[in-house]
Design an enzyme around this catalytic site. Sequence first.
Site, PDB file in Angstrom:
ATOM      1  N   CYS A  49     119.130  12.125  98.419  1.00 54.29           N
ATOM      2  CA  CYS A  49     119.774  13.079  97.506  1.00 54.29           C
ATOM      3  C   CYS A  49     121.099  12.469  97.065  1.00 54.29           C
ATOM      4  CB  CYS A  49     120.071  14.387  98.233  1.00 54.29           C
ATOM      5  SG  CYS A  49     118.642  15.138  98.984  1.00 54.29           S
ATOM      6  N   ARG A  92     118.921   9.560  92.330  1.00 57.96           N
ATOM      7  CA  ARG A  92     118.687   9.725  93.764  1.00 57.96           C
ATOM      8  C   ARG A  92     117.912  10.988  94.091  1.00 57.96           C
ATOM      9  NH1 ARG A  92     121.689   6.666  97.141  1.00 57.96           N
ATOM     10  NH2 ARG A  92     121.511   8.237  98.773  1.00 57.96           N
ATOM     11  N   TRP A 150     116.587  15.717  96.421  1.00 57.92           N
ATOM     12  CA  TRP A 150     115.239  15.143  96.509  1.00 57.92           C
ATOM     13  C   TRP A 150     114.645  15.774  97.754  1.00 57.92           C
ATOM     14  CZ3 TRP A 150     112.047  12.497  93.491  1.00 57.92           C
ATOM     15  CH2 TRP A 150     110.899  11.966  94.058  1.00 57.92           C
ATOM     16  N   ASN A 187     122.848  14.760 102.620  1.00 52.11           N
ATOM     17  CA  ASN A 187     121.789  13.828 102.244  1.00 52.11           C
ATOM     18  C   ASN A 187     121.259  13.234 103.533  1.00 52.11           C
ATOM     19  OD1 ASN A 187     120.090  11.934 101.092  1.00 52.11           O
ATOM     20  ND2 ASN A 187     121.714  10.412 100.932  1.00 52.11           N
ATOM     21  N   GLY A 188     119.926  13.323 103.737  1.00 50.70           N
ATOM     22  CA  GLY A 188     119.334  12.736 104.942  1.00 50.70           C
ATOM     23  C   GLY A 188     118.274  13.665 105.516  1.00 50.70           C
ATOM     24  N   GLU A 197      96.682  -5.657  95.190  1.00 53.40           N
ATOM     25  CA  GLU A 197      98.003  -5.073  94.881  1.00 53.40           C
ATOM     26  C   GLU A 197      98.930  -6.127  94.286  1.00 53.40           C
ATOM     27  OE1 GLU A 197      99.098  -2.280  94.427  1.00 53.40           O
ATOM     28  OE2 GLU A 197     101.262  -2.546  94.483  1.00 53.40           O
ATOM     29  N   LYS A 248     100.664  -5.867  90.584  1.00 53.63           N
ATOM     30  CA  LYS A 248     102.106  -6.002  90.349  1.00 53.63           C
ATOM     31  C   LYS A 248     102.378  -7.033  89.257  1.00 53.63           C
ATOM     32  CE  LYS A 248     103.560  -3.016  91.788  1.00 53.63           C
ATOM     33  NZ  LYS A 248     102.465  -2.212  92.160  1.00 53.63           N
ATOM     34  N   GLU A 307     101.113  -5.862  85.706  1.00 56.21           N
ATOM     35  CA  GLU A 307     101.722  -4.686  85.066  1.00 56.21           C
ATOM     36  C   GLU A 307     103.181  -4.919  84.667  1.00 56.21           C
ATOM     37  OE1 GLU A 307     102.153  -1.003  87.200  1.00 56.21           O
ATOM     38  OE2 GLU A 307     102.195  -2.028  89.112  1.00 56.21           O
ATOM     39  N   HIS A 363      80.654 -16.478  94.251  1.00 57.91           N
ATOM     40  CA  HIS A 363      79.648 -15.703  93.480  1.00 57.91           C
ATOM     41  C   HIS A 363      80.051 -15.549  92.026  1.00 57.91           C
ATOM     42  CE1 HIS A 363      77.620 -14.873  97.227  1.00 57.91           C
ATOM     43  NE2 HIS A 363      78.785 -14.541  97.752  1.00 57.91           N
ATOM     44  N   LYS A 373     105.265   6.382  84.676  1.00 59.04           N
ATOM     45  CA  LYS A 373     105.436   6.449  86.125  1.00 59.04           C
ATOM     46  C   LYS A 373     104.391   7.362  86.759  1.00 59.04           C
ATOM     47  CE  LYS A 373     107.080   5.616  90.101  1.00 59.04           C
ATOM     48  NZ  LYS A 373     106.636   4.342  90.710  1.00 59.04           N
TER      49      LYS A 373
HETATM   50  C1  AGP Z   1     101.479   1.131  90.417  1.00 56.61           C
HETATM   51  O1  AGP Z   1     102.426   0.082  90.332  1.00 56.61           O
HETATM   52  C2  AGP Z   1     101.265   1.826  89.104  1.00 56.61           C
HETATM   53  N1  AGP Z   1     102.463   2.292  88.558  1.00 56.61           N
HETATM   54  C3  AGP Z   1     100.137   2.844  89.129  1.00 56.61           C
HETATM   55  O2  AGP Z   1      98.963   2.124  89.424  1.00 56.61           O
HETATM   56  C4  AGP Z   1     100.244   3.994  90.155  1.00 56.61           C
HETATM   57  O3  AGP Z   1     100.107   3.489  91.459  1.00 56.61           O
HETATM   58  C5  AGP Z   1      99.094   4.974  89.883  1.00 56.61           C
HETATM   59  O4  AGP Z   1      99.255   5.501  88.589  1.00 56.61           O
HETATM   60  C6  AGP Z   1      99.012   6.107  90.904  1.00 56.61           C
HETATM   61  O5  AGP Z   1     100.166   6.893  90.836  1.00 56.61           O
HETATM   62  P1  AGP Z   1     100.426   7.981  91.997  1.00 56.61           P
HETATM   63  O6  AGP Z   1     100.582   7.229  93.272  1.00 56.61           O
HETATM   64  O7  AGP Z   1     101.675   8.691  91.570  1.00 56.61           O
HETATM   65  O8  AGP Z   1      99.241   8.897  92.045  1.00 56.61           O
END
Ligand code: AGP
Length: 613
Positions: free
Chosen positions: A2, A27, A76, A102-103, A484, A488, A491, A507, A608
């Site tokens: 927070c 935050r 938060w 905060n905590g 993963e 990264k 994206e 394969h 996001k």
């Molecule tokens: C991950 O880097 C991406 N931004 C995206 O794949 C994300 O993980 C996905 O949209 C799922 O989001 P969520 O965890 O909020 O459900």
Amino acid sequence: MCGIVGYIGEREVIPVLIEGLRRLEYRGYDSAGVVFFIDSRLELIKKKGRIFELEEEIFKRLPKGAKAPGLGHTRWATHGEPSEANAHPHTDCTKTLALVHNGIIENYQQLKKELKEKGHEFSSSTDTEVIAHLVEEHLKNKDNIKDAFFSAVSELKGAYAVCLISEKEPDKIFVARNQSPVVIGVGEGENFIASDIPALLPFTRRVMFLNDGEFAIVSREKVEVFDSKGNKIEREITEISWDIASAEKGGYPHFMLKEICEQPDAIKHTLLGRINLDTMEIDFEKEGLLKELFERVKKIFVVACGTSYHAGMVAKYLIEKDVGIPVEVDLASEFRYRSPLIDENTLFIAVSQSGETADTLAGLRLAKNKGAKILSICNVLGSTIARESDVVLYTQAGPEISVASTKAFTTQVIVFILLSLYLRRLFFNEDVSQKIKTLLDAPTKLQSFIERVRPDINEIAKRWYTVKNALYLGRNILYPIALEGALKLKEISYIHAEGYAAGEMKHGPIALIEENVPSVIVAAKETGIIYEKTLSNAEEVKSRRGPVIAVVSEGAEEFKRLADELIEVPLTSYELLPIFYVVPLQLLAYEIAALRGCDIDKPRNLAKSVTVE
Ligand code: AGP
């Protein structure tokens, strides 16, 4: 995580508090509030929602004659859903004490129980409110706020940055800090307090930092700092040279890098309150996860999207190997449109940082309609997925601002590790205390690893940031990490990166190998024969002149000979491999994207939280 602010001095107190809160909104932003004096009485204004909604509320009420000292808070939520009642500041029964925090107070339930038995009445479901009533209780046998505040804080367990003001001593702000940041801004005839430097910069660049266990009493003319025993100590003043924009990122150039580097702290918060350090037992009961939830479970579905889906894949390796319950991991967008076999013996686990992802929410509702029990692992308290679940385990990672998910992933994995150890204990009475000790040591070990490996990865990125394609290869519990790592890179740098099971190369994908297509290969000695198999895959790549960027165990001599680049990872437990191996891949993606001048925190075409199909 927070944001807290405090001010004492001659300025108009409300604008100072609001300006400070605006600079701390990253935050936390689910509710906010301020407290200040009118005449000699405390006046609170709180609001669910963003800072601007609090400002609208203040404008509506137009408090006349507001003056310092004052406190502000942007929340938060960690305990108690986002609401006006749960927003800070919180007061005691007499409404003559007010504080912001905060905590996470680990022992708040016990303290709250004891205070209720002494007649205290609570108006929120937060851990924070307990602190105000605890100070009030101590004031019954102390004749000053300082002693009552110090005594009350000494009873707290967990992380806190607390600021308190009182009608009894209106010329002071009382501050305490343990594991949550708080910084004091030093002015001329005025002083400021904040969770982080950005909130201070419009007013002063001269700051004092409090350390864990320390207290401060802040008045207009002076700042007194005390150690945990109440001894007064001198504290130097630091001059801050940052501009405000970089200060919001903690001095990092991007939120993503800040969030990668704060993963050790985030993991500490994920573990906080879930491990009984005396008995080395894992305790989820406080969060409503009771052993009865697992009594009839014959199958587990883990459903998610993107990075969260990769965390779910890790869970499959942990739970099937050590708990013996079949786990099916599915992309939510596929799960929701097929006919999954679900009944009342199914446990459905939704994994979602935002708690708002449309496909994951749809999967949850489908499973619920078919009779499954719903457990979700979320980062946002009170999010839709959390509210529609039977039980929620929060990752406690704090707000994740960068679109590319990093600390949400590692804290999701930590929750799955805790869950698998909990189930091993529950079903087989297995002694997992050593595994828990390794888990508790992980944040410190990860911190050292990040500090050591960052310069090396920065150099490696300089040699590879112009490639057009890349492969990421891994096996077993490191296969989701390869996926993963590829996600990264693609994206945030827009390089086509493909994650693949290393055993699958022969394969088809091996046809892609050529000199300008590097293969990032993750291999850990802790996986035994799997490590040997992955080494063979690396040799297959090399024999076709494909470059190899090896992310491997420290001392992996075999890879030293064949790899074009080598990133050595400290030895750890099998469960923690995903944490230690994903971080170098996060950093590699970040450094390459930075060299390519990409908009790292807000990549093109991405959001996001994907709240639509
Ligand atoms: C991950 O880097 C991406 N931004 C995206 O794949 C994300 O993980 C996905 O949209 C799922 O989001 P969520 O965890 O909020 O459900």
